[in-house]
Design a protein around this motif. Structure first.
Motif, PDB file in Angstrom:
ATOM      1  N   UNK A  31       0.428  -1.306  -0.182  1.00 17.46           N
ATOM      2  CA  UNK A  31       0.197   0.145  -0.037  1.00 17.46           C
ATOM      3  C   UNK A  31       0.871   1.276   0.009  1.00 17.46           C
ATOM      4  N   UNK A  32       1.912   0.932   0.828  1.00 22.09           N
ATOM      5  CA  UNK A  32       3.079   2.286   0.575  1.00 22.09           C
ATOM      6  C   UNK A  32       3.715   2.747  -0.754  1.00 22.09           C
ATOM      7  N   UNK A  33       4.184   1.723  -1.366  1.00 22.95           N
ATOM      8  CA  UNK A  33       4.220   1.592  -2.504  1.00 22.95           C
ATOM      9  C   UNK A  33       3.413   1.940  -3.697  1.00 22.95           C
ATOM     10  N   UNK A  34       1.615   1.496  -3.790  1.00 18.39           N
ATOM     11  CA  UNK A  34       1.142   1.765  -4.702  1.00 18.39           C
ATOM     12  C   UNK A  34       0.349   3.629  -3.698  1.00 18.39           C
ATOM     13  N   UNK A  35       0.548   3.990  -2.891  1.00 20.06           N
ATOM     14  CA  UNK A  35      -0.716   4.779  -1.913  1.00 20.06           C
ATOM     15  C   UNK A  35      -0.660   6.131  -3.667  1.00 20.06           C
ATOM     16  N   UNK A 234      -0.881  -5.388  -6.865  1.00 20.85           N
ATOM     17  CA  UNK A 234      -1.980  -6.075  -6.006  1.00 20.85           C
ATOM     18  C   UNK A 234      -2.160  -6.973  -4.828  1.00 20.85           C
ATOM     19  N   UNK A 235      -2.389  -7.658  -6.609  1.00 17.77           N
ATOM     20  CA  UNK A 235      -2.370  -9.377  -6.236  1.00 17.77           C
ATOM     21  C   UNK A 235      -1.423 -10.336  -5.086  1.00 17.77           C
ATOM     22  N   UNK A 236      -0.884  -9.486  -4.996  1.00 19.97           N
ATOM     23  CA  UNK A 236       0.376  -9.635  -3.417  1.00 19.97           C
ATOM     24  C   UNK A 236      -0.347  -9.080  -2.449  1.00 19.97           C
ATOM     25  N   UNK A 237      -1.244  -8.116  -2.651  1.00 18.18           N
ATOM     26  CA  UNK A 237      -1.908  -7.147  -0.878  1.00 18.18           C
ATOM     27  C   UNK A 237      -2.690  -8.091  -1.264  1.00 18.18           C
ATOM     28  N   UNK A 238      -3.873  -8.018  -1.833  1.00 20.65           N
ATOM     29  CA  UNK A 238      -4.596  -9.189  -1.743  1.00 20.65           C
ATOM     30  C   UNK A 238      -5.258 -11.161  -1.264  1.00 20.65           C
ATOM     31  N   UNK A 239      -3.570 -11.079  -1.473  1.00 25.65           N
ATOM     32  CA  UNK A 239      -3.187 -12.566  -1.149  1.00 25.65           C
ATOM     33  C   UNK A 239      -3.051 -12.799   0.533  1.00 25.65           C
ATOM     34  N   UNK A 240      -2.562 -11.677   0.418  1.00 21.38           N
ATOM     35  CA  UNK A 240      -1.758 -11.523   2.325  1.00 21.38           C
ATOM     36  C   UNK A 240      -2.799 -10.926   2.552  1.00 21.38           C
ATOM     37  N   UNK A 241      -4.274 -10.252   2.170  1.00 18.31           N
ATOM     38  CA  UNK A 241      -4.862 -10.008   2.860  1.00 18.31           C
ATOM     39  C   UNK A 241      -5.874 -10.780   3.436  1.00 18.31           C
ATOM     40  N   UNK A 278      13.344  -3.208   0.997  1.00 18.88           N
ATOM     41  CA  UNK A 278      12.500  -3.283  -0.086  1.00 18.88           C
ATOM     42  C   UNK A 278      13.049  -1.192  -0.307  1.00 18.88           C
ATOM     43  N   UNK A 279      13.778  -0.518   0.415  1.00 17.53           N
ATOM     44  CA  UNK A 279      13.485   1.307  -0.254  1.00 17.53           C
ATOM     45  C   UNK A 279      14.496   1.440   0.465  1.00 17.53           C
ATOM     46  N   UNK A 280      15.893   0.515   0.716  1.00 22.77           N
ATOM     47  CA  UNK A 280      17.483   0.362   1.034  1.00 22.77           C
ATOM     48  C   UNK A 280      17.255   1.564   1.992  1.00 22.77           C
TER      49      UNK A 280
END
Length: 321
Positions: A31-35, A234-241, A278-280
């Motif tokens: 979500x941080x990456x996509x927001x 988005x798919x990873x977020x859904x599976x994790x949810x 992810x963000x170094x």
């Protein structure tokens, strides 16, 4: 035999709580990456579609089939859904205007609130060891983020309200867990997410409501179709949810809320890992110290639980639908 069964139940519940923390930390990263490019309702909608698909195809059949969705506690599940909707809107709105570390630090008031509410509403006994685990874990959060005076600006109330919403969700989950399966507990909030986010998309998707104010445009900015790798995110977020919702339901139906709550702090050291990968963002020494306090608090709580006799009281839900 009862003693062994109790220990196994508590250990499994704690492992489920840790697994849920891992899953939700993945959602935070995605979500941080996509927001920056997508509104909250769109992220929630796509995540809910994926999560419900996983529930219907895999998790619900494994838990006994679609008949488990029938429940005598519709009103209770509606309250759970409203609590988690309120929590998500509050937290992610605050995240848009506060530094990430400060918002997360404030949101980690959830285990403290859960422990308090478990005493007030579930009549659970929370002894000094568990209170100590929660407080040590919270002190580890403060060591990591070192919140300054800016964290107490009015917007800081938003993630705190989110904490209250999540704590209410967990208490209601514990309340419903005496009769409903974990897949049932996961289904109703996810379905509510789908419905509310779809309605929000209809109302706000054209972008005409956007104000240019970050805290409002978290919800009001227009729908944007994902491209390329973003579909996979988005798919990873859904599976994790789906996995996180199932595991957190399992944790709070198997264990006392006051026992499970400290293990939510596992998400903070996980945030350190994601920050590096992810963000170094390489953590400072204070982060390592805080993470040690968080993990140590969880291990002490687990050790104490395996030495404490007596089955946890499980409140039976009243029929409400």
């Amino acid at each position: 035999m009862m003693r062994i069964s109790l220990i196994n139940s508590n250990v499994l519940g704690i492992l489920a709580a840790v697994g849920a923390a891992v899953s939700f930390s993945i959602i935070d990263v995605t979500f941080k990456f996509l927001s920056q490019g997508y509104p909250l309702y769109q992220m929630v909608f796509i995540r809910s579609v994926v999560a419900l698909s996983l529930l219907f195809v895999i998790i619900i059949p494994l838990e006994g089939g679609y008949k488990i969705l029938r429940t005598q506690n519709i009103r209770l599940h509606l309250m759970r859904s409203l609590a988690v909707l309120f929590a998500n809107i509050s937290f992610f709105s605050g995240l848009a205007v506060l530094p990430l570390a400060e918002a997360i630090a404030i949101s980690f008031a959830t285990p403290l609130i859960v422990t308090l509410l478990s005493v007030l509403f579930l009549k659970e006994r929370v002894g000094p060891w568990r209170w100590g685990a929660v407080m040590v874990g919270f002190s580890g959060i403060l060591v990591i983020v070192k919140p300054g005076l800016d964290a107490f600006q009015p917007y800081a109330l938003l993630p705190f309200f989110g904490s209250c919403g999540y704590a209410t969700l967990h208490i209601l989950t514990r309340r419903a867990g005496g009769s409903d399966k974990a897949a049932t507990l996961s289904f109703y909030p996810t379905f509510a997410f789908l419905v509310i986010s779809a309605l929000a998309g209809v109302v706000f998707g054209h972008g005409g409501w956007a104000t240019g104010t970050p805290v409002l445009d978290v919800v009001l900015k227009p729908w944007a179709w994902p491209e390329g790798i973003e579909w996979a995110i988005f798919a990873v977020a859904g599976v994790s949810g789906a996995i996180g919702g199932y595991l957190v339901g399992q944790a709070y139906r198997m264990c006392e809320a006051g026992l499970v709550a400290p293990f939510e702090y596992v998400a903070m050291p996980l945030a350190v890992v994601w920050g590096v990968l992810v963000f170094a963002e390489w953590p400072e020494p204070s982060v390592w110290l805080g993470s040690a306090l968080i993990i140590g608090a969880g291990l002490v709580s687990l050790w104490r639980e395996t030495r404490t006799p007596g089955p946890p009281p499980r409140p039976r839900p009243r029929s409400s639908g």
